[in-house]
Scaffold this motif. Structure first.
Motif: not given
Length: 88
Positions: A33-41
């Motif tokens: 989830x945290x990675x997706x905030x910075x790297x959408x998709x």
């Protein structure tokens, strides 16, 4: 708590070409989830719309298989994302 994430080449287009990232979280799901905030998709490429890990993706925490998004992570752990290769 910081986790080192090793990203496969198939996901470089989401990480700006970075092969290693750091992320925060106490579970595999929180880190994604945290990675997706910075790297959408990125998360959608490894977890489906029902919240299940996609069949062609494997996760390893400190070289041990992580089979669920609830798998725990600790400060300094390494999360390895592996994507299957296929072709004809």
């Amino acid at each position: 708590m910081s986790v080192r994430v090793v990203v496969p080449g198939q996901l470089y287009s989401y990480t700006g070409g970075q092969s290693q990232l750091t992320a925060e979280g106490t579970t595999l799901g929180e880190v994604l989830d945290e990675l997706d905030c910075r790297h959408p998709g990125l998360r959608f490429r490894v977890v489906d719309e029902h919240g299940a890990i996609r069949p062609h993706v494997r996760f390893f925490i400190n070289r041990e298989p992580a089979l669920a998004l609830s798998c725990a992570l600790a400060d300094g752990d390494e999360l390895l994302i592996v994507g299957a290769l296929s072709g004809g």
